[in-house]
Design an enzyme around this catalytic site. Structure first.
Site, PDB file in Angstrom:
ATOM      1  N   THR A  25       0.850  -1.199   0.000  1.00 50.62           N
ATOM      2  CA  THR A  25       0.000   0.000   0.000  1.00 50.62           C
ATOM      3  C   THR A  25       0.883   1.245   0.000  1.00 50.62           C
ATOM      4  O   THR A  25       1.736   1.399   0.875  1.00 50.62           O
ATOM      5  CB  THR A  25      -0.906  -0.022   1.242  1.00 50.62           C
ATOM      6  OG1 THR A  25      -1.877  -1.055   1.069  1.00 50.62           O
ATOM      7  CG2 THR A  25      -1.632   1.302   1.435  1.00 50.62           C
ATOM      8  N   GLN A  99      -3.678  -7.355  -7.028  1.00 47.54           N
ATOM      9  CA  GLN A  99      -4.243  -7.875  -5.788  1.00 47.54           C
ATOM     10  C   GLN A  99      -5.647  -7.311  -5.556  1.00 47.54           C
ATOM     11  O   GLN A  99      -5.839  -6.098  -5.457  1.00 47.54           O
ATOM     12  CB  GLN A  99      -3.360  -7.555  -4.582  1.00 47.54           C
ATOM     13  CG  GLN A  99      -3.759  -8.439  -3.396  1.00 47.54           C
ATOM     14  CD  GLN A  99      -3.194  -7.993  -2.071  1.00 47.54           C
ATOM     15  OE1 GLN A  99      -3.222  -6.822  -1.740  1.00 47.54           O
ATOM     16  NE2 GLN A  99      -2.669  -8.954  -1.310  1.00 47.54           N
ATOM     17  N   HIS A 177      -6.819 -11.212  -1.993  1.00 49.38           N
ATOM     18  CA  HIS A 177      -6.290 -10.830  -0.677  1.00 49.38           C
ATOM     19  C   HIS A 177      -7.139 -11.475   0.413  1.00 49.38           C
ATOM     20  O   HIS A 177      -8.204 -10.982   0.768  1.00 49.38           O
ATOM     21  CB  HIS A 177      -6.303  -9.306  -0.537  1.00 49.38           C
ATOM     22  CG  HIS A 177      -5.484  -8.776   0.603  1.00 49.38           C
ATOM     23  ND1 HIS A 177      -5.081  -9.543   1.676  1.00 49.38           N
ATOM     24  CD2 HIS A 177      -4.971  -7.535   0.840  1.00 49.38           C
ATOM     25  CE1 HIS A 177      -4.363  -8.800   2.511  1.00 49.38           C
ATOM     26  NE2 HIS A 177      -4.282  -7.579   2.026  1.00 49.38           N
ATOM     27  N   ASN A 180      -4.272 -10.523   6.467  1.00 50.70           N
ATOM     28  CA  ASN A 180      -4.086  -9.254   7.183  1.00 50.70           C
ATOM     29  C   ASN A 180      -5.340  -8.617   7.779  1.00 50.70           C
ATOM     30  O   ASN A 180      -5.410  -7.405   7.950  1.00 50.70           O
ATOM     31  CB  ASN A 180      -3.376  -8.244   6.270  1.00 50.70           C
ATOM     32  CG  ASN A 180      -1.887  -8.547   6.154  1.00 50.70           C
ATOM     33  OD1 ASN A 180      -1.352  -9.276   6.986  1.00 50.70           O
ATOM     34  ND2 ASN A 180      -1.239  -8.027   5.136  1.00 50.70           N
ATOM     35  N   TYR A 182      -8.399  -8.267   6.601  1.00 46.72           N
ATOM     36  CA  TYR A 182      -9.387  -7.628   5.734  1.00 46.72           C
ATOM     37  C   TYR A 182     -10.568  -8.582   5.526  1.00 46.72           C
ATOM     38  O   TYR A 182     -10.629  -9.652   6.145  1.00 46.72           O
ATOM     39  CB  TYR A 182      -8.703  -7.138   4.445  1.00 46.72           C
ATOM     40  CG  TYR A 182      -7.668  -6.088   4.793  1.00 46.72           C
ATOM     41  CD1 TYR A 182      -8.076  -4.855   5.322  1.00 46.72           C
ATOM     42  CD2 TYR A 182      -6.301  -6.332   4.699  1.00 46.72           C
ATOM     43  CE1 TYR A 182      -7.144  -3.892   5.720  1.00 46.72           C
ATOM     44  CE2 TYR A 182      -5.362  -5.373   5.096  1.00 46.72           C
ATOM     45  CZ  TYR A 182      -5.798  -4.158   5.611  1.00 46.72           C
ATOM     46  OH  TYR A 182      -4.884  -3.217   6.021  1.00 46.72           O
ATOM     47  N   ARG A 229      -3.479 -14.859  -1.054  1.00 47.92           N
ATOM     48  CA  ARG A 229      -2.615 -14.454   0.058  1.00 47.92           C
ATOM     49  C   ARG A 229      -3.308 -14.732   1.387  1.00 47.92           C
ATOM     50  O   ARG A 229      -4.481 -14.390   1.571  1.00 47.92           O
ATOM     51  CB  ARG A 229      -2.283 -12.955  -0.073  1.00 47.92           C
ATOM     52  CG  ARG A 229      -1.354 -12.443   1.002  1.00 47.92           C
ATOM     53  CD  ARG A 229      -0.700 -11.111   0.653  1.00 47.92           C
ATOM     54  NE  ARG A 229       0.752 -11.271   0.687  1.00 47.92           N
ATOM     55  CZ  ARG A 229       1.592 -10.399   1.255  1.00 47.92           C
ATOM     56  NH1 ARG A 229       1.139  -9.283   1.777  1.00 47.92           N
ATOM     57  NH2 ARG A 229       2.893 -10.634   1.272  1.00 47.92           N
ATOM     58  N   ASN A 237      -4.532  -5.916  12.616  1.00 47.73           N
ATOM     59  CA  ASN A 237      -5.976  -5.641  12.523  1.00 47.73           C
ATOM     60  C   ASN A 237      -6.808  -6.511  13.476  1.00 47.73           C
ATOM     61  O   ASN A 237      -7.934  -6.883  13.175  1.00 47.73           O
ATOM     62  CB  ASN A 237      -6.489  -5.776  11.077  1.00 47.73           C
ATOM     63  CG  ASN A 237      -6.100  -4.580  10.224  1.00 47.73           C
ATOM     64  OD1 ASN A 237      -6.009  -3.463  10.727  1.00 47.73           O
ATOM     65  ND2 ASN A 237      -5.848  -4.811   8.936  1.00 47.73           N
ATOM     66  N   GLY A 324       8.903  -6.751   0.687  1.00 48.70           N
ATOM     67  CA  GLY A 324       8.153  -5.510   0.631  1.00 48.70           C
ATOM     68  C   GLY A 324       9.056  -4.309   0.808  1.00 48.70           C
ATOM     69  O   GLY A 324       9.466  -3.658  -0.152  1.00 48.70           O
ATOM     70  N   ARG A 325       9.401  -4.035   2.081  1.00 47.83           N
ATOM     71  CA  ARG A 325      10.152  -2.811   2.380  1.00 47.83           C
ATOM     72  C   ARG A 325      11.458  -2.718   1.598  1.00 47.83           C
ATOM     73  O   ARG A 325      11.830  -1.642   1.140  1.00 47.83           O
ATOM     74  CB  ARG A 325      10.426  -2.733   3.883  1.00 47.83           C
ATOM     75  CG  ARG A 325       9.185  -2.349   4.665  1.00 47.83           C
ATOM     76  CD  ARG A 325       9.285  -2.704   6.126  1.00 47.83           C
ATOM     77  NE  ARG A 325       9.075  -4.137   6.318  1.00 47.83           N
ATOM     78  CZ  ARG A 325       8.992  -4.740   7.495  1.00 47.83           C
ATOM     79  NH1 ARG A 325       9.137  -4.041   8.603  1.00 47.83           N
ATOM     80  NH2 ARG A 325       8.783  -6.030   7.572  1.00 47.83           N
TER      81      ARG A 325
HETATM   82  C1  PHB Z   1      -2.141  -0.993   4.847  1.00 50.60           C
HETATM   83  O1  PHB Z   1      -2.608  -0.176   4.065  1.00 50.60           O
HETATM   84  O2  PHB Z   1      -1.630  -0.648   5.905  1.00 50.60           O
HETATM   85  C2  PHB Z   1      -2.180  -2.403   4.501  1.00 50.60           C
HETATM   86  C3  PHB Z   1      -2.864  -2.786   3.377  1.00 50.60           C
HETATM   87  C4  PHB Z   1      -2.925  -4.109   3.042  1.00 50.60           C
HETATM   88  C5  PHB Z   1      -2.308  -5.038   3.836  1.00 50.60           C
HETATM   89  C6  PHB Z   1      -1.600  -4.641   4.950  1.00 50.60           C
HETATM   90  C7  PHB Z   1      -1.541  -3.329   5.297  1.00 50.60           C
HETATM   91  O3  PHB Z   1      -2.391  -6.313   3.529  1.00 50.60           O
END
Ligand code: PHB
Length: 365
Positions: A25, A99, A177, A180, A182, A229, A237, A324-325
């Protein structure tokens, strides 16, 4: 011994190497309308040497949006904007899947049609969680409204429409997705799902929405271009489940039976998602734990460093590793890891929102 530089066949996706760019994101779509644009195309094309790019989470409908600036895949303008991205990535020699995302309860009325309440399996708020309003103000999470049973087909249809739009936009496939905390994960786990209809209660019932979505998306793309995923044991969350092994063993068995292109498992040691650098060493190693439960290509994500990624692929714990990072800060991450070159440091302050700074201005070697 398998290395990061070895090719990998994931369904119909032919990856030239085993380094995956994780979905990230960045909240930089064009406003109004949450539309991908040239800046996003440049960012993704810079990272095209990844074996596979998984796009940032993208809402399949307005109700599915939870944060300002995240892109959608439900309007003609968004489809045209994503076409800029897929063309740029393909011209640079890369592969990219979209995604598909619905945030469920992790939203705020300001993102919802007619300022309504966010929706969820049950009217249970995520504690210790937050988001931002449509005008970028930090806000705690609201208590959502439980979806009526007769609204569920509309959710499945929204994912199917997003999948069809992704095809029109020129993607190579899609990732559902299911992680996490959602919407689909909220249905899976019993901390957030207290329903008494056919979408709650037993593991089969809680997994029903995810699998209906996966089947609908397979109907659009074919199983060999669909990934999923998941984040077993993740606490981001405010997620929890009373029996993660039984739940995710069942889900992975069902996904195996469908012969999807890949599963992407997030390690709970990095459970803060993008929000934290803390590594939780006491968490189970889910790639190892669930490796035998999924008969297909396993992508592992979360808290990897170059050495641990090479090790995971060499030992066969995962077929590919997602970063990611490190991919935010290193557009040429594959080359840097292959050559043991130094890595650029990422700047957390520029992760979310803004423009080129911290997005397209990280140097390659
Ligand atoms: C976020 O926007 O912080 C975020 C979005 C999707 C994810 C994890 C974090 O899977």
């Amino acid at each position: 011994m398998t290395t990061i530089n070895d090719p990998l066949i994931a369904g119909a996706l032919h990856l030239p190497n085993r380094l995956v760019m994780a979905p990230l994101t960045r909240m930089r779509s064009k406003q109004p309308g949450n539309i991908p644009h040239e800046l996003n195309a440049t960012y993704y094309a810079q990272r095209a040497s990844a074996g596979l790019i998984i796009s940032e989470a993208t809402q399949v409908c307005q109700q599915g949006q939870g944060y300002p600036g995240t892109p959608g895949i439900h309007s003609e303008e968004q489809i045209a904007g994503w076409r800029l991205v897929t063309d740029a990535v393909h011209s640079a020699g890369g592969r990219i899947v979209l995604q598909l995302w619905h945030v469920g309860r992790i939203s705020h009325s300001s993102h919802q049609p007619n300022d309504e309440l966010p929706v969820a399996p049950s009217a249970i708020a995520a504690k210790n969680s937050g988001t931002m309003t449509a005008d970028w103000k930090p806000t705690p999470i609201l208590t959502p409204r439980a979806l009526e049973t007769d609204e569920i087909p509309g959710i499945v249809a929204a994912f199917a429409a997003g999948a069809a739009n992704a095809k029109e936009a020129g993607f190579d496939g899609v990732e559902v997705h299911g992680a996490n905390g959602y919407l689909l994960d909220q249905f899976l786990q019993d901390g957030s799902n207290h329903r008494s209809d056919q979408y709650g209660g037993s593991i089969e019932n809680r997994a029903r929405l995810l699998l209906e979505v996966v089947d609908a998306v397979i109907g659009v793309w074919g199983a060999d271009r669909v990934g999923v995923r998941l984040s077993p044991y993740g606490t981001f969350n405010d997620m929890s489940d009373s029996d993660p092994v039984a739940l995710f063993t069942y889900v992975l068995g069902q996904l195996s039976d469908r012969s999807i292109a890949f599963v992407d498992l997030i390690e709970p040691r990095s459970s803060g998602a993008g929000g934290s650098d803390k590594v939780l060493e006491d968490k189970p190693d889910t790639a190892k734990l669930f490796r035998q439960s999924f008969r297909g290509v396993l992508v592992s994500a979360g808290g990897y460093q170059p050495d641990s990624a090479k090790e995971a692929v060499a030992e066969g714990i995962a077929d590919a590793v997602a970063f990611g990072r490190l991919f935010i800060a290193n557009p040429d991450l594959l080359r840097r890891i292959s050559e043991n070159a130094p890595l650029n440091r990422y700047d957390r302050a520029t992760f979310y929102g803004g423009g080129e700074k911290g997005y397209t201005d990280y140097p390659s070697l």
